[in-house]
Scaffold this motif. Structure first.
Motif, short mmCIF file in Angstrom:
data_model
loop_
_atom_site.label_atom_id
_atom_site.label_comp_id
_atom_site.label_asym_id
_atom_site.label_seq_id
_atom_site.Cartn_x
_atom_site.Cartn_y
_atom_site.Cartn_z
N SER A 162 22.97 55.45 80.24
CA SER A 162 21.77 55.47 79.34
C SER A 162 21.40 53.99 79.36
N TYR A 163 20.06 53.76 79.56
CA TYR A 163 19.85 52.27 79.24
C TYR A 163 19.81 51.82 77.74
N SER A 164 19.59 52.98 77.08
CA SER A 164 19.49 52.53 75.49
C SER A 164 20.87 51.93 75.23
N ASN A 165 21.96 51.95 75.91
CA ASN A 165 23.21 51.37 75.43
C ASN A 165 23.32 49.98 75.78
N ILE A 187 14.48 43.96 75.28
CA ILE A 187 14.82 44.80 74.00
C ILE A 187 16.15 45.18 74.04
N SER A 188 16.30 44.99 72.56
CA SER A 188 17.88 45.39 72.31
C SER A 188 18.32 46.81 72.28
N ALA A 189 19.84 46.94 72.81
CA ALA A 189 20.20 48.20 72.83
C ALA A 189 19.57 49.06 71.58
N GLY A 190 19.09 50.15 71.82
CA GLY A 190 18.68 51.15 70.75
C GLY A 190 17.16 50.85 70.31
N GLY A 191 16.74 49.74 71.05
CA GLY A 191 15.35 49.33 70.70
C GLY A 191 15.07 48.52 69.36
N LEU A 192 15.82 48.11 68.72
CA LEU A 192 15.68 47.76 67.35
C LEU A 192 14.89 46.27 67.35
N VAL A 193 15.42 45.50 68.31
CA VAL A 193 14.94 44.05 68.52
C VAL A 193 14.16 43.86 69.87
N SER A 194 12.82 43.07 69.93
CA SER A 194 12.28 43.12 71.27
C SER A 194 11.82 41.58 71.14
N CYS A 215 13.87 44.23 86.63
CA CYS A 215 14.41 44.78 85.18
C CYS A 215 16.08 44.43 85.46
N ALA A 216 16.63 44.22 84.24
CA ALA A 216 18.06 43.79 84.30
C ALA A 216 18.61 44.33 83.03
N ALA A 217 20.00 44.66 82.76
CA ALA A 217 20.86 45.04 81.80
C ALA A 217 22.06 44.34 81.37
N GLU A 218 22.15 44.10 80.26
CA GLU A 218 23.39 43.39 79.80
C GLU A 218 24.05 44.14 79.01
N PRO A 219 25.54 44.12 79.00
CA PRO A 219 26.42 45.02 78.51
C PRO A 219 26.63 44.59 77.02
N SER A 220 25.49 44.45 76.37
CA SER A 220 25.78 44.28 74.70
C SER A 220 24.72 44.69 73.92
N THR A 221 24.87 44.63 72.79
CA THR A 221 23.44 45.36 71.82
C THR A 221 22.44 44.45 71.67
N TYR A 222 22.51 43.26 71.32
CA TYR A 222 21.79 42.24 71.37
C TYR A 222 21.66 41.29 72.82
N CYS A 223 20.53 40.78 73.03
CA CYS A 223 20.36 40.20 74.12
C CYS A 223 20.77 38.79 74.08
N THR A 224 21.66 38.35 75.03
CA THR A 224 22.24 36.86 74.90
C THR A 224 22.02 36.15 76.13
#
Length: 121
Positions: free
Chosen positions: A28-31, A51-58, A96-105
């Motif tokens: 799931s992308y939301s992870n 956007i952070s995992a879970g969509g909390l921070v954009s 589009c890209a994915a980072e394996p963390s909650t917040y984008c670093t």
């Protein structure tokens, strides 16, 4: 691990709108922290939105703030980049890209194949 497929881009006149899609599979992308980037030949890849995992921070880069928006579709495991009031300087290949963390670093590990967006009259 996640796999990402970017939709086809498109051509539009200045002031027009486009929506890019990013289809995720394998997880799931939301992870993940999810980002949208663009690149013009001869220039570095630019992070335009994330956007952070879970969509909390954009986050939106200044050149696109107020015009671009990330739209989520969790049931379909898809992420969209809505682009309004497009300008010629928005012409680029978008990823589009994915980072394996909650917040984008900035440590994106998986990438879509890219979609060409052309804005011209």
């Amino acid at each position: 691990q996640i796999q990402l497929v970017d939709s086809e881009g498109g051509s539009v006149q200045p002031g027009g709108s486009l929506r890019l899609s990013c289809s995720a599979s394998g997880d799931s992308y939301s992870n993940y922290c999810m980002g949208w980037f663009r690149q013009v030949p001869g220039h570095e890849r630019e992070n335009v939105a994330s956007i952070s995992a879970g969509g909390l921070v954009s986050y939106y880069a200044d050149p696109v703030k107020g015009r671009f928006g990330i739209v989520e579709d969790k049931p379909k495991n898809m992420l969209y980049l809505r682009m309004n009031d497009l300008k010629p300087e928005d012409t680029a290949v978008y990823y589009c890209a994915a980072e394996p963390s909650t917040y984008c670093t900035g440590r994106y590990r998986w990438w879509g194949q890219g979609a060409q967006v052309t804005v011209s009259s």
